[in-house]
Design a protein around this motif. Structure first.
Motif, PDB file in Angstrom:
ATOM      1  N   GLN A 104      10.493  -9.001   6.573  1.00  0.00           N
ATOM      2  CA  GLN A 104       9.961 -10.184   7.243  1.00  0.00           C
ATOM      3  C   GLN A 104      10.489 -10.285   8.670  1.00  0.00           C
ATOM      4  OE1 GLN A 104       7.652 -12.064   5.902  1.00  0.00           O
ATOM      5  NE2 GLN A 104       7.484 -13.410   7.678  1.00  0.00           N
ATOM      6  N   GLY A 137       1.566  -6.354   3.612  1.00  0.00           N
ATOM      7  CA  GLY A 137       1.880  -6.691   2.225  1.00  0.00           C
ATOM      8  C   GLY A 137       1.137  -5.773   1.286  1.00  0.00           C
ATOM      9  N   THR A 162      -3.895  -9.653  -2.890  1.00  0.00           N
ATOM     10  CA  THR A 162      -3.477  -8.977  -1.664  1.00  0.00           C
ATOM     11  C   THR A 162      -3.644  -9.892  -0.458  1.00  0.00           C
ATOM     12  OG1 THR A 162      -4.146  -6.843  -2.611  1.00  0.00           O
ATOM     13  CG2 THR A 162      -3.792  -6.933  -0.237  1.00  0.00           C
ATOM     14  N   ASP A 170      -3.490 -13.007  -0.486  1.00  0.00           N
ATOM     15  CA  ASP A 170      -2.508 -14.089  -0.570  1.00  0.00           C
ATOM     16  C   ASP A 170      -1.278 -13.797   0.273  1.00  0.00           C
ATOM     17  OD1 ASP A 170      -4.129 -15.540  -2.262  1.00  0.00           O
ATOM     18  OD2 ASP A 170      -3.152 -14.842  -4.095  1.00  0.00           O
ATOM     19  N   ARG A 171      -1.030 -12.535   0.576  1.00  0.00           N
ATOM     20  CA  ARG A 171       0.129 -12.174   1.397  1.00  0.00           C
ATOM     21  C   ARG A 171      -0.003 -12.682   2.826  1.00  0.00           C
ATOM     22  NH1 ARG A 171       0.896 -11.236  -3.212  1.00  0.00           N
ATOM     23  NH2 ARG A 171       2.115  -9.554  -4.145  1.00  0.00           N
ATOM     24  N   ASN A 202       2.261 -15.688   4.144  1.00  0.00           N
ATOM     25  CA  ASN A 202       3.640 -15.531   4.608  1.00  0.00           C
ATOM     26  C   ASN A 202       3.731 -15.220   6.093  1.00  0.00           C
ATOM     27  OD1 ASN A 202       4.438 -15.811   1.888  1.00  0.00           O
ATOM     28  ND2 ASN A 202       4.231 -13.612   1.529  1.00  0.00           N
ATOM     29  N   ASP A 207       9.087  -2.391  -5.331  1.00  0.00           N
ATOM     30  CA  ASP A 207       8.818  -3.279  -4.197  1.00  0.00           C
ATOM     31  C   ASP A 207       9.924  -3.162  -3.152  1.00  0.00           C
ATOM     32  OD1 ASP A 207       6.354  -4.664  -4.250  1.00  0.00           O
ATOM     33  OD2 ASP A 207       7.035  -5.847  -5.960  1.00  0.00           O
ATOM     34  N   ASP A 256       9.347  -2.202   0.639  1.00  0.00           N
ATOM     35  CA  ASP A 256       9.779  -3.068   1.736  1.00  0.00           C
ATOM     36  C   ASP A 256      10.603  -2.286   2.748  1.00  0.00           C
ATOM     37  OD1 ASP A 256       8.529  -5.325   0.773  1.00  0.00           O
ATOM     38  OD2 ASP A 256      10.290  -6.059  -0.310  1.00  0.00           O
TER      39      ASP A 256
END
Length: 280
Positions: free
Chosen positions: A89, A148, A165, A167-168, A171, A247, A251
């Motif tokens: 992030q 994402g 997907t 929905d990412r 953020n 994940d 990341d």
């Protein structure tokens, strides 16, 4: 030979260590106060980069400086602390602030890789004679920066994975008013168009039965990002069984891709002390 160049490793480590809580060198509960010292975080971090890049086993990467058990335990500790997700992030926020994410053009597509060990998000691969495989539904901006992903079994179709997907995007903070989502023919259905309309998104979808070269739209950005991710052999042939661990490695890979792109694009416009002498 280092797994990554120093101009990329050092910024990653500098931000990574800033997210770690302070830990004493010796365990405070030991009755004599002289237990074996804690393995330095930098050693384990370098081992994680080697695991990600080379795809080897924990036992193969372990040596006298760090055991395989220590790598696994420290990896799980960092996952519980949310360090990998937070690192990604921060990388996205830094890229958006310095270069700028191209959020008015989004590309989404799925990619199937091998998962010989099975696991929580593995399934029968339709392109590998029914062997265990992993599908990731990835989303990138207009340049190809990974935003994402959603993990699923290789036997899942791309279309049902589109909603989680997208929905990412929640953020990423404020979004442009007009966003175009580039999709291949696998998403060509009324259900997909209805989903995009409900979210206020415009869709540019290739039509089934019509030849549509990947260069015809901006869909090729997500294909290139899949290739970047598959260059990390732990993602191209995944032996991890837990979704949280997979994940975490994704990341870390996405952070490397983002920071590398940031340095390459900022090289001609910015100056800093550790700036590479040549454009990466």
């Amino acid at each position: 030979m280092p797994v990554l160049p120093s101009w990329l490793t050092e910024p990653l480590w500098g931000q990574f260590v800033a997210l770690l809580p302070e830990r004493p060198e010796y365990h405070p509960d030991h009755p004599l106060g002289c237990h074996r010292p804690r393995i330095r975080d930098r050693i384990v971090f370098d081992k994680m980069l080697q695991l990600l890049r080379f795809g080897c086993s924990y036992q193969a990467i372990a040596d006298t400086t760090c055991s395989a058990t220590t790598i696994r335990n420290r990896r799980d500790e960092w996952i519980r602390l949310g360090v990998f997700a937070r690192l990604k992030q921060i990388a996205l926020e830094s890229y958006d602030r310095i270069v700028g994410l191209v959020l008015d053009q989004i590309a989404v597509d799925g990619s199937i890789t091998k998962a010989p060990g099975g696991g929580e998000v593995a399934g029968r691969s339709p392109v590998d004679r029914g062997k265990q495989g992993l599908k990731r539904s990835g989303m990138t901006d207009g340049y190809g920066i990974p935003l994402g992903r959603v993990l699923a079994g290789a036997n899942r179709h791309d279309s049902p994975l589109l909603a989680p997907t997208l929905d990412r995007l929640d953020n990423l903070g404020p979004l442009p008013d007009d966003i175009t989502v580039h999709l291949d023919a696998g998403y060509d259905s009324d259900k997909t168009r209805t989903l995009l309309d409900e979210r206020g998104l415009h869709g540019r979808i290739a039509h089934k039965g019509e030849k549509a070269p990947i260069q015809a739209s901006q869909r090729w950005h997500v294909e290139r990002t899949h290739a970047w991710q598959n260059a990390f052999h732990r993602l191209a042939r995944c032996y991890e069984r837990r979704a949280t661990v997979i994940d975490a490695f994704f990341d870390l890979a996405d952070t490397i891709i983002t920071v590398r792109s940031l340095i390459r694009q900022a090289w001609t416009t910015h100056r800093w002390d550790e700036r590479p002498h040549r454009r990466p």
